[in-house]
Design a protein around this motif. Structure first.
Motif, PDB file in Angstrom:
ATOM      1  N   THR A  41      13.088  -6.807  -5.705  1.00  0.00           N
ATOM      2  CA  THR A  41      11.729  -6.274  -5.860  1.00  0.00           C
ATOM      3  C   THR A  41      11.147  -5.953  -4.472  1.00  0.00           C
ATOM      4  N   TYR A  42      10.639  -6.968  -3.788  1.00  0.00           N
ATOM      5  CA  TYR A  42      10.039  -6.740  -2.478  1.00  0.00           C
ATOM      6  C   TYR A  42      11.070  -6.285  -1.456  1.00  0.00           C
ATOM      7  N   GLY A  43      12.331  -6.732  -1.610  1.00  0.00           N
ATOM      8  CA  GLY A  43      13.361  -6.269  -0.684  1.00  0.00           C
ATOM      9  C   GLY A  43      13.558  -4.767  -0.745  1.00  0.00           C
ATOM     10  N   ILE A  44      13.530  -4.219  -1.954  1.00  0.00           N
ATOM     11  CA  ILE A  44      13.676  -2.757  -2.114  1.00  0.00           C
ATOM     12  C   ILE A  44      12.427  -2.039  -1.621  1.00  0.00           C
ATOM     13  N   ILE A  45      11.261  -2.587  -1.932  1.00  0.00           N
ATOM     14  CA  ILE A  45      10.015  -1.950  -1.479  1.00  0.00           C
ATOM     15  C   ILE A  45       9.984  -1.854   0.043  1.00  0.00           C
ATOM     16  N   LYS A  46      10.358  -2.946   0.719  1.00  0.00           N
ATOM     17  CA  LYS A  46      10.327  -2.943   2.181  1.00  0.00           C
ATOM     18  C   LYS A  46      11.426  -2.067   2.788  1.00  0.00           C
ATOM     19  N   SER A  47      12.490  -1.841   2.038  1.00  0.00           N
ATOM     20  CA  SER A  47      13.574  -0.991   2.534  1.00  0.00           C
ATOM     21  C   SER A  47      13.345   0.479   2.238  1.00  0.00           C
ATOM     22  N   PHE A  48      12.259   0.788   1.524  1.00  0.00           N
ATOM     23  CA  PHE A  48      12.032   2.165   1.097  1.00  0.00           C
ATOM     24  C   PHE A  48      11.764   3.102   2.269  1.00  0.00           C
ATOM     25  N   GLY A  49      11.452   2.515   3.430  1.00  0.00           N
ATOM     26  CA  GLY A  49      11.205   3.353   4.602  1.00  0.00           C
ATOM     27  C   GLY A  49      12.401   4.192   5.006  1.00  0.00           C
ATOM     28  N   ILE A  70       4.758   4.507  -2.365  1.00  0.00           N
ATOM     29  CA  ILE A  70       4.760   3.046  -2.267  1.00  0.00           C
ATOM     30  C   ILE A  70       3.364   2.492  -2.508  1.00  0.00           C
ATOM     31  N   SER A  71       2.347   3.255  -2.096  1.00  0.00           N
ATOM     32  CA  SER A  71       0.975   2.792  -2.298  1.00  0.00           C
ATOM     33  C   SER A  71       0.654   2.627  -3.777  1.00  0.00           C
ATOM     34  N   ILE A  72       1.007   3.628  -4.582  1.00  0.00           N
ATOM     35  CA  ILE A  72       0.767   3.538  -6.024  1.00  0.00           C
ATOM     36  C   ILE A  72       1.611   2.429  -6.633  1.00  0.00           C
ATOM     37  N   THR A 123       7.319   7.844 -11.565  1.00  0.00           N
ATOM     38  CA  THR A 123       8.523   7.039 -11.801  1.00  0.00           C
ATOM     39  C   THR A 123       8.534   5.757 -10.972  1.00  0.00           C
ATOM     40  N   ILE A 124       8.491   5.922  -9.658  1.00  0.00           N
ATOM     41  CA  ILE A 124       8.500   4.732  -8.799  1.00  0.00           C
ATOM     42  C   ILE A 124       7.133   4.064  -8.777  1.00  0.00           C
ATOM     43  N   GLY A 125       6.069   4.881  -8.653  1.00  0.00           N
ATOM     44  CA  GLY A 125       4.728   4.313  -8.529  1.00  0.00           C
ATOM     45  C   GLY A 125       4.275   3.555  -9.768  1.00  0.00           C
ATOM     46  N   GLY A 438      -3.564  -2.864  -1.540  1.00  0.00           N
ATOM     47  CA  GLY A 438      -2.247  -2.277  -1.720  1.00  0.00           C
ATOM     48  C   GLY A 438      -2.317  -0.787  -1.972  1.00  0.00           C
ATOM     49  N   LEU A 439      -3.390  -0.353  -2.646  1.00  0.00           N
ATOM     50  CA  LEU A 439      -3.567   1.072  -2.912  1.00  0.00           C
ATOM     51  C   LEU A 439      -4.043   1.816  -1.670  1.00  0.00           C
ATOM     52  N   ALA A 440      -4.971   1.218  -0.928  1.00  0.00           N
ATOM     53  CA  ALA A 440      -5.610   1.935   0.177  1.00  0.00           C
ATOM     54  C   ALA A 440      -4.842   1.829   1.488  1.00  0.00           C
TER      55      ALA A 440
END
Length: 524
Positions: A41-49, A70-72, A123-125, A438-440
């Motif tokens: 979960t968070y590992g993928i989010i942080k690797s999305f860069g 990622i914001s959404i 999809t991702i958001g 997280g949104l802003a």
């Protein structure tokens, strides 16, 4: 002689019933599952860069519009936290986490076929974002219920899953992109995330039922009772009168006009009923979502801390690679910087868990020190101008991020915030409040980057939010201490007002009546 009521063994699909918090047992399996849920979960989010520049080129979009993906996702993940709490209380943690794993995988796989950035928003958001919420929050909540003394250490170690994921996923995805492109790489990530379903299947619910002891009747009491009953018509001594009072006023004893034989049998029936009642745990009467935590000033301050601190959680890992590229650092070395940050975060999480596991210690103050140092780390990024300077800042930031990110949600279970009894509802409300930041956060940083044409501005905005978070965190303990003091004063005032109106003790009244009766007999 004492009779102890023991927990009953249940089938593997039923809840685990313990007489106290086990601090282990099946909790180790939960910790193992939480490690992989964090990674996926968070590992993928942080690797999305690592997909950032590819998406900008493919969709011909700006930094801020790509940041909205990622914001959404983070907003939906945090905004739907109360929904996750309600569903977990209604259907159980296991079902909710498994459903979340399906949603995450569906969103990621579908995103690999996206033709516009708006498709990625949906999809991702939205889809994967909802799945992240349903997977992460119930897992960390049930893990906290399985541990007490070791909670901080176990949670911190298990949460290192996202760090190992960033350490391994960032270089792996970068290498995979060069072979098959970013679309097939994203598709592979989505298929991998389907394994969250397996992790969810391991989450057995837990019921804590305090151990009860049933004391047998003293051996001399039946003899005394029999003696008193035989002399019921000729009570002449104070001792026999006192025994009569005990029999007639104690709910666990037989009435005075009962025979001796039922008297000796009744305690056995009473013990048998208690054992049978405790062998089957009652249905828990849990509120689906308890908003009473919003009346707790310490929780409100802690929620504001989470709101502003969230500004600094995601943007650095999202912008560290673009920042390094803007400084002329190659793609391979940029991926190493992100991996180094992840390794440092592992040590930060374990160190924080080890320190917070020490007793006696005021955990909220340790958290405050870590947040202040995390703010310093964010301010240091714009000062870096070459590879090793950026590497040093990343390692320092990763370590301090680990101390905060691995403990800020489990700390809700501490008495300084809300306590373990309200942990589930408090976590849902807390993460819900974080959703605004997280949104802003990422889009705000993206707008600053597009306006100033300098990635340093993104880190300044994160640092400012973290400083505000530290201010609110410093107010949590004073608010809690003041609230407890006021509650104690109200309780003392209420007790003082009620005590004069209470009736005299029943036993004293009966003894008084017995003494008057004895005087009457003497007079005759």
């Amino acid at each position: 002689k004492k009779m102890t009521v023991k927990a009953v063994k249940m089938p593997c699909t039923a809840p685990n019933v313990y007489t106290k918090v086990p601090d282990g047992g099946w909790g180790w399996t939960i910790a193992f599952a939480f490690f992989f849920v964090e990674a996926l979960t968070y590992g993928i989010i942080k690797s999305f860069g690592v997909f950032f520049n590819d998406l900008m080129e493919s969709f011909d979009e700006t930094n801020s519009r790509i940041s909205w993906i990622i914001s959404i996702c983070v907003f939906v993940q945090t905004f739907t936290a109360p929904l996750s709490t309600v569903l977990s209380n209604r259907f159980g943690h296991r079902f909710v986490v498994m459903a979340g794993g399906v949603l995450i995988s569906t969103g990621m796989v579908t995103a690999s076929f996206a033709r516009t950035v708006v498709d990625m928003y949906v999809t991702i958001g939205v889809i994967s974002g909802l799945g992240y919420c349903l997977s992460f929050l119930p897992t960390v909540t049930i893990l906290s219920q399985y541990f007490d003394k070791r909670r901080s250490l176990v949670t911190a170690v298990a949460s290192t899953g996202e760090c190992f994921a960033v350490f391994t996923f960032a270089p792996a995805i970068t290498a995979l992109k060069e072979q098959v492109g970013w679309r097939y790489s994203l598709l592979s990530v989505g298929v991998l995330q389907l394994s969250i379903v397996i992790c969810g299947s391991l989450l057995r619910p837990i019921i804590i039922k305090e151990q009860e002891e049933v004391k047998a009747q003293p051996p001399e009491e039946p003899t005394e009772t029999k003696y008193m009953l035989e002399n019921e018509q000729t009570r002449t001594s104070i001792e026999s009168i006192d025994s009569g009072v005990e029999i007639t006023t104690s709910p666990s004893n037989v009435p005075g006009n009962a025979k001796a034989e039922p008297k000796s049998e009744e305690p056995k029936e009473h013990v048998q009923i208690l054992v049978e009642n405790n062998s089957t745990p009652p249905e828990p009467k849990t509120k689906l979502l308890d908003f009473s935590v919003m009346r707790d000033y310490s929780f409100i301050c802690y929620a504001f801390f989470g709101l502003f601190a969230t500004l600094g959680f995601f943007a650095p890992s999202l912008y560290i690679i673009p920042l390094s590229l803007s400084l002329g650092i190659g793609k391979d070395h940029s991926a190493y910087i992100l991996s180094a940050m992840a390794i440092a975060e592992v040590f930060g999480r374990i160190s924080a868990g080890w320190v917070l596991n020490k007793k006696p210690i005021r955990k909220i103050y340790i958290e405050l020190i870590c947040v202040v140092l995390l703010s310093v780390a964010l301010f240091a990024f714009p000062l870096a101008s070459e590879f090793w300077g950026l590497m040093t800042c990343s390692i320092f930031f990763g370590f301090m991020l680990g101390t905060v990110a691995g403990t800020h949600i489990p700390l809700l279970a501490e008495d300084d915030v809300v306590g373990i009894a309200k942990m589930s509802s408090a976590a849902g409300v807390y993460v819900f409040i974080q959703s605004l930041a997280g949104l802003a956060g990422p889009p705000l940083a993206g707008v600053l980057v597009d306006t100033t044409q300098n990635y340093s501005s993104a880190f300044y905005s994160c640092a400012a939010g973290m400083v505000l978070g530290a201010v609110f965190l410093s107010l949590v303990r004073p608010c809690k201490a003041g609230l407890c003091h006021r509650q104690q004063q109200c309780a003392e005032e209420s007790a003082a007002a009620v005590v004069p109106d209470l009736p005299d003790d029943f036993i004293e009244m009966d003894i008084g009546k017995a003494e008057n009766s004895g005087k009457g007999c003497d007079g005759m």
